[in-house]
Every structure is written in structure tokens, then in C-alpha cells.
Write a protein that holds these residues in place. Structure first.
Motif, mmCIF file in Angstrom:
data_model
loop_
_atom_site.group_PDB
_atom_site.id
_atom_site.type_symbol
_atom_site.label_atom_id
_atom_site.label_comp_id
_atom_site.label_asym_id
_atom_site.label_seq_id
_atom_site.Cartn_x
_atom_site.Cartn_y
_atom_site.Cartn_z
ATOM 1 N N LEU A 16 0.794 -1.234 0.000
ATOM 2 C CA LEU A 16 0.000 0.000 0.000
ATOM 3 C C LEU A 16 0.826 1.284 0.000
ATOM 4 O O LEU A 16 0.522 2.216 0.745
ATOM 5 C CB LEU A 16 -0.900 0.007 1.248
ATOM 6 N N THR A 17 1.839 1.336 -0.811
ATOM 7 C CA THR A 17 2.619 2.568 -0.885
ATOM 8 C C THR A 17 1.932 3.553 -1.818
ATOM 9 O O THR A 17 1.187 3.156 -2.713
ATOM 10 C CB THR A 17 4.023 2.291 -1.451
ATOM 11 N N VAL A 56 9.830 -1.497 1.276
ATOM 12 C CA VAL A 56 10.615 -2.462 2.058
ATOM 13 C C VAL A 56 10.030 -2.590 3.467
ATOM 14 O O VAL A 56 9.865 -3.691 4.001
ATOM 15 C CB VAL A 56 12.101 -2.031 2.134
ATOM 16 N N GLU A 57 9.684 -1.452 4.035
ATOM 17 C CA GLU A 57 9.086 -1.437 5.373
ATOM 18 C C GLU A 57 7.840 -2.343 5.415
ATOM 19 O O GLU A 57 7.671 -3.170 6.311
ATOM 20 C CB GLU A 57 8.715 0.017 5.713
ATOM 21 N N PHE A 58 6.971 -2.181 4.415
ATOM 22 C CA PHE A 58 5.746 -2.997 4.363
ATOM 23 C C PHE A 58 6.072 -4.478 4.155
ATOM 24 O O PHE A 58 5.426 -5.358 4.721
ATOM 25 C CB PHE A 58 4.831 -2.507 3.238
ATOM 26 N N ALA A 59 7.046 -4.737 3.313
ATOM 27 C CA ALA A 59 7.413 -6.130 3.048
ATOM 28 C C ALA A 59 7.932 -6.787 4.335
ATOM 29 O O ALA A 59 7.584 -7.930 4.649
ATOM 30 C CB ALA A 59 8.468 -6.196 1.948
ATOM 31 N N ILE A 60 8.736 -6.040 5.077
ATOM 32 C CA ILE A 60 9.248 -6.586 6.349
ATOM 33 C C ILE A 60 8.087 -6.823 7.315
ATOM 34 O O ILE A 60 8.022 -7.836 8.015
ATOM 35 C CB ILE A 60 10.272 -5.623 6.992
ATOM 36 N N ARG A 61 7.170 -5.874 7.327
ATOM 37 C CA ARG A 61 6.003 -5.999 8.199
ATOM 38 C C ARG A 61 5.237 -7.295 7.926
ATOM 39 O O ARG A 61 4.847 -8.020 8.846
ATOM 40 C CB ARG A 61 5.084 -4.814 7.908
ATOM 41 N N GLY A 179 -2.001 -3.579 7.649
ATOM 42 C CA GLY A 179 -1.985 -2.338 6.874
ATOM 43 C C GLY A 179 -1.052 -2.326 5.674
ATOM 44 O O GLY A 179 -0.693 -1.258 5.189
ATOM 45 N N VAL A 180 -0.668 -3.495 5.167
ATOM 46 C CA VAL A 180 0.223 -3.481 4.000
ATOM 47 C C VAL A 180 -0.527 -3.727 2.691
ATOM 48 O O VAL A 180 0.035 -3.557 1.618
ATOM 49 C CB VAL A 180 1.389 -4.488 4.131
ATOM 50 N N ASN A 181 -1.798 -4.128 2.775
ATOM 51 C CA ASN A 181 -2.556 -4.471 1.570
ATOM 52 C C ASN A 181 -4.009 -4.070 1.778
ATOM 53 O O ASN A 181 -4.511 -4.128 2.901
ATOM 54 C CB ASN A 181 -2.450 -5.988 1.310
ATOM 55 N N ASP A 182 -4.689 -3.661 0.681
ATOM 56 C CA ASP A 182 -6.086 -3.248 0.866
ATOM 57 C C ASP A 182 -7.068 -4.404 0.689
ATOM 58 O O ASP A 182 -8.277 -4.225 0.827
ATOM 59 C CB ASP A 182 -6.440 -2.071 -0.050
ATOM 60 N N GLY A 183 -6.567 -5.584 0.374
ATOM 61 C CA GLY A 183 -7.422 -6.770 0.299
ATOM 62 C C GLY A 183 -8.369 -6.778 -0.888
ATOM 63 O O GLY A 183 -9.234 -7.636 -0.982
ATOM 64 N N SER A 292 6.030 -2.699 16.622
ATOM 65 C CA SER A 292 4.866 -1.898 16.231
ATOM 66 C C SER A 292 3.722 -2.759 15.683
ATOM 67 O O SER A 292 2.711 -2.250 15.219
ATOM 68 C CB SER A 292 5.268 -0.886 15.154
ATOM 69 N N MET A 293 3.905 -4.076 15.741
ATOM 70 C CA MET A 293 2.919 -4.975 15.128
ATOM 71 C C MET A 293 1.618 -4.979 15.939
ATOM 72 O O MET A 293 1.640 -5.132 17.146
ATOM 73 C CB MET A 293 3.518 -6.382 15.096
ATOM 74 N N PRO A 294 0.468 -4.794 15.286
ATOM 75 C CA PRO A 294 -0.794 -4.869 16.034
ATOM 76 C C PRO A 294 -1.137 -6.325 16.354
ATOM 77 O O PRO A 294 -0.564 -7.239 15.768
ATOM 78 C CB PRO A 294 -1.813 -4.302 15.041
#
Ligand code: ADP
Ligand code: MG
Ligand code: ZN
Length: 476
Positions: A16-17, A56-61, A179-183, A292-294
Motif C-alpha cells: 500500500l505505498t 521495504v518497510e511494508f514487506a518486512i512488516r 496495513g500493508v494491503n487493501d485486500g 509496532s505490530m498490532p
């Protein structure tokens, strides 16, 4: 010969960038064709890619959420093939050194291991239909070229079409929750290719597989696999061999169709991308993201059951079916509401009102969780009856006022005072000689009718329990 299905999934997840993975072009879906393009994502000579840190941040998440080990160094590679929607003639992906390795998805008692998670760019889109002369031309839209993706590859650990669909939906749930993808599978933000083969039960080596592309809903994934399992069974049981090939799911016919024979990795002539340095991810970065992971939906559901004693079903509704409901619930309980009561109100009245106002999220509730706790507290302490509570709830929704103020203003407090109730009960008995006689003659159902009359005479304000006791004492 008893054959068992073996399934592994490859899932492409758009990150979701706001901008693409190697340039500053926007990733917005649905823009006019070829308006979000530049020399980098069009593959013009001399243009240099620069890696998007947020991607990269999202991929790591995603890797952390899936229990995958993030590799300290990963390497971008060129995957060479020709296709009109691939302007560079290669796709920048990761090959033998992916971003992350391992991890798992659990579905019930089955653990599906993840092979790897790697980063890559999306290709453009070929348009074959929906424009004049589409019988003679194909149009190309490069807006999607260079959109950041992760590919999640599972081990062949799945044993049924149904489990594969559940696995895909679990992955979607997690990717959306963090929060990395809108599904959005219709827009192609999340896509699944399914690999499937059959083998005799007890056999450990894998059979020849087919890769089914383009299955973009859970239902289609299941149907495509069911079709493919039946097809391969037919081939094998009649003594044939399954071709290693790529097949395309056709949702109109409900079948898979051969697309091409499967290319091996060597066909792509992978080599390290010379324009991008190795990607270094230090442990501190991973640790920061981990912290920071929910809480993920499944964990939260389990915790709500364990901590508040509500049912699995209730927890599922609160966590998954009504956006924001689990937060609202927990805050109401923290403010003193009984858990089951709060859960019932949210799933009952609140959900009903949300539907009425055309919203599906508790964000649209005009009062907070503490206000709900106050309302349920008034019922629990018998200040108001549960039927009066529904009126109070309506008024809270209309005015946003607190429950107590509404109860006082409308005079809705219950009559729990014995003397006052005795007078009402006596009046009801006097007015209903026949039902009283019937009750005394043994027709016990009449008791409910009399309680109803008392409630009516008190305009719903009688405390039903106290009224029932008085009634019983009078005519019992
Ligand atoms: P390919 O090189 O064809 O892409 P991979 O070995 O990379 O194959 O595996 C791709 C996906 O296919 C993975 O999810 C893997 O678990 C699955 N897979 C591999 N071999 C089989 C098989 N024989 N049957 C079912 N799934 C398989
Ligand atoms: Mg593959
Ligand atoms: Zn660009």
C-alpha cells in the motif's frame, strides 16, 4: 489407487505505498491509462531504479507478521522474459536471495509452511476487450508497471481445495490487518496462483503439477482446484500422465484451460540487477517493526474469549464482522459493562442502527463505549427495564446524550418501590376478574398475561421481577 491432492500457493500482494517501487509515480488504481508513468517504469534506456523504502518497510512488516525470517541481505535480480506489458524485457524481482525465508500460516490443526517472501515489481496491463477494434488490437496500460508487490510462496502443505481457500483468506486477513494491503481482489491488489498435483496416499515424492493462474476470489480458488483435482484424477486413473503446465481458470465455464507448458527457472536467465545494490535490513529495523505490530485478528479473537468469557462466535463477529467493534467492546468492558451484555448490545442494537444509517463501522456510532457501559449499568442495577433501555438507546443515538440524563428527563426509571407497585397490581387484579379466576383454577399461563397488564398499567416502568413477586403473593 487412492490419490491425494497436494497444493501450494503463490500469492502476489500489492503493497500500500503511494508511489511505485523504483520511481516516484503514483500507484493510484483506476487512473486514465498511461498517466502514471516515467522513464524508469517505462523501461527507457538509461533510467535508474531507486528502491522505495516504504515498500521495504511494508514487506518486512508482512514477513514479521507471518513469522518469516527477514534476511540481512537480499538481492534484486532481473527475470528476463518477453511480454508486451513488460517494457524493460525483464521484471525486477528477487531470486536466490529473497527478502525473507520461512514462516507459516495456521489453518485449524494444519500448519502451512511458507517457503519465502520476496519483493518484486508488477508488470503493466494488456487490455484485450472493451474498446473499438478490440478484435484486432491489444492496448497497453503501464500505470501498474512498477507497482510494489511481495510474492508469498507456500510449501506444498495443503491437502484440499477448501483448505487452500482458507489459507488464502487467512493470508488476506493478516495482510489487511497489518496495513500493508487493501485486500481488494477485484482490483487485483491480491492475486493467487495455485499449484496442484496428485499422488498416491503414502507416497512422499511430489507428482507433476499444474499451476492455475488468475484465481482472484476464495470461491474461484476452491472451484478451480476442485476442477483441477478431478481432471488430474481422471488423467491418472485412466493411465495417463499429468503435463507440467500453466493453466488458466475460466470463471465463465468453471474450468481450467491449458495456457502454456511450464517454463523452468533457467528459462528466465535470472541475474543480479546491476542498478540496485543488495538490500540490507539490519536487526534494529526488524525489531522496530516487530514492536509496532498490532494484535492479529485470530489472536485477538482468542484473547477476547479467554479474557472476557464470550463465545468464539461472538468474538468472531466483534473482531471480523463489524469493523471497530472489538475496540468498542473492550473499551465498554473497561468502563464497567458486563462482557456478554456489551457484546449483545453491539451485535444487536448497534449493528441494527448502523445498518439503518448505511454504515458498517462502529465509527459511526454517535456515542462512545463508556456511554454504552452507563446504559447497561442502568439495566443491571434495575434502574430501567431492558425494554426501556431500548428507548434510551434510541434517544442516545438521536441526541448523543448520556443514558442517565435521558432516563431522568423522560421519567423512565423503573418503579421498584413496593407500595407503588402493590397499588398497580391491585388495580390490575380488580380489572381482570376472569383471568384471575382462571389462574386460580390452574391455568398458569394466565400469570404472564397479568404481569403484562401490570407492565402496561405502569407504562413499562414496573420492575417485572418485583411486580411478579407481588402478583404471586396476591393470587398464588
Ligand atoms: P515453479 O518453479 O514451477 O514456480 P516452485 O518449486 O517454485 O515451482 O513452487 C511453486 C509453488 O508450487 C509452491 O507454492 C510450491 O509449494 C508448489 N509446488 C511445487 N511442486 C508442487 C507439486 N508437485 N504439487 C503441488 N504443488 C507444488
Ligand atoms: Mg513459481
Ligand atoms: Zn515511474
Amino acid at each position: 489407487m487412492h490419490l491425494e491432492p497436494v497444493v501450494g500457493l503463490e500469492i502476489h500482494c500489492q503493497l500500500l505505498t503511494a508511489t511505485k517501487i523504483f520511481c516516484g509515480c503514483a500507484t493510484t488504481f483506476g487512473a486514465a491509462p498511461n498517466t502514471h508513468v516515467c522513464p524508469v517504469c517505462l523501461g527507457l534506456p538509461g533510467a535508474l531504479p531507486v528502491l522505495n523504502r516504504q515498500a521495504v518497510e511494508f514487506a518486512i512488516r508482512a514477513a514479521v507478521a507471518l513469522g518469516s525470517t527477514v534476511n540481512a541481505t537480499s538481492i534484486f535480480a532481473r527475470k528476463n522474459y518477453f511480454y508486451p506489458d513488460l517494457p524493460k524485457g525483464y521484471q525486477i524481482s528477487q531470486y536466490d536471495r529473497p527478502l525473507a525465508t520461512g514462516g507459516e500460516v495456521r489453518i485449524g490443526d494444519t500448519t502451512v509452511r511458507l517457503t519465502r517472501i520476496h519483493m518484486e515489481e508488477d508488470a503493466g496491463k494488456s487490455l484485450h476487450h472493451g474498446f473499438p477494434e478490440s478484435d484486432r488490437h491489444t492496448l497497453l496500460d503501464f500505470n501498474r508497471a512498477g507497482v510494489p508487490l511481495i510474492e508469498i510462496v507456500t510449501e506444498p502443505d495443503l491437502r484440499s481445495a477448501a483448505d487452500a481457500a482458507i489459507c488464502f483468506s487467512q493470508l488476506r486477513e493478516i495482510l489487511v490487518a497489518i496495513g500493508v494491503n487493501d485486500g481488494n481482489m477485484e482490483e487485483g491488489s491480491l492475486r493467487c496462483d495455485a499449484n496442484v498435483s496428485l499422488r498416491p496416499v503414502g507416497e512422499t515424492t511430489l507428482g507433476a503439477k499444474a499451476e492455475v493462474k488468475n484465481v482472484n476470489s476464495f470461491r474461484f480458488l476452491q472451484k478451480a482446484l476442485e476442477y483441477e483435482i478431478t481432471r488430474q484424477r481422471g488423467v491418472l486413473e485412466s493411465g495417463g500422465r499429468v503435463e507440467q503446465e500453466t493453466r488458466l481458470w475460466n470463471s465463465d465455464t468453471g474450468t481450467t484451460e491449458s495456457m502454456r507448458s511450464k517454463e523452468g527457472a533457467h528459462d528466465y536467465r535470472y541475474f543480479p540487477e546491476p542498478d540496485l545494490p543488495p538490500l540490507q535490513v539490519d536487526a534494529a529495523w526488524v525489531a522496530r517493526i516487530t514492536a509496532s505490530m498490532p494484535e492479529l485478528p485470530e489472536a485477538r479473537q482468542g484473547r477476547l474469549v479467554a479474557a472476557h468469557g464470550i463465545s468464539d462466535y461472538d468474538a468472531d463477529v466483534l473482531v471480523r464482522l463489524i469493523p471497530g467493534a472489538a475496540d468498542f467492546f473492550e473499551a465498554a468492558v473497561a468502563a464497567g459493562a458486563a462482557a456478554k451484555t456489551a457484546s449483545n448490545w453491539i451485535q444487536g442494537e448497534i449493528r441494527r442502527k448502523l445498518k439503518e444509517v448505511g454504515s458498517d463501522s462502529v465509527a459511526a456510532v454517535p456515542f462512545g463505549p463508556a456511554a454504552l457501559a452507563e446504559l447497561t449499568g442502568l439495566v443491571d442495577s434495575q434502574v430501567i427495564s431492558s425494554s426501556a433501555a431500548k428507548d434510551v438507546f434510541e434517544a442516545m443515538w438521536e441526541t448523543g446524550q448520556p443514558a442517565r440524563a435521558i432516563v431522568d428527563a423522560k421519567g423512565l426509571a423503573q418503579i421498584g418501590d413496593t407500595a407503588a407497585l402493590e397499588a398497580i397490581v391491585d388495580a390490575v387484579l380488580a380489572a381482570n376478574p376472569d383471568p384471575v379466576a382462571q389462574y386460580r383454577a390452574g391455568k398458569v399461563q394466565t400469570f404472564g398475561f397479568l404481569v403484562g397488564q401490570v407492565m402496561k398499567a405502569s407504562k413499562g416502568k414496573a420492575n417485572p421481577a418485583v411486580a411478579g413477586e407481588i402478583l404471586k403473593a396476591r393470587i398464588g
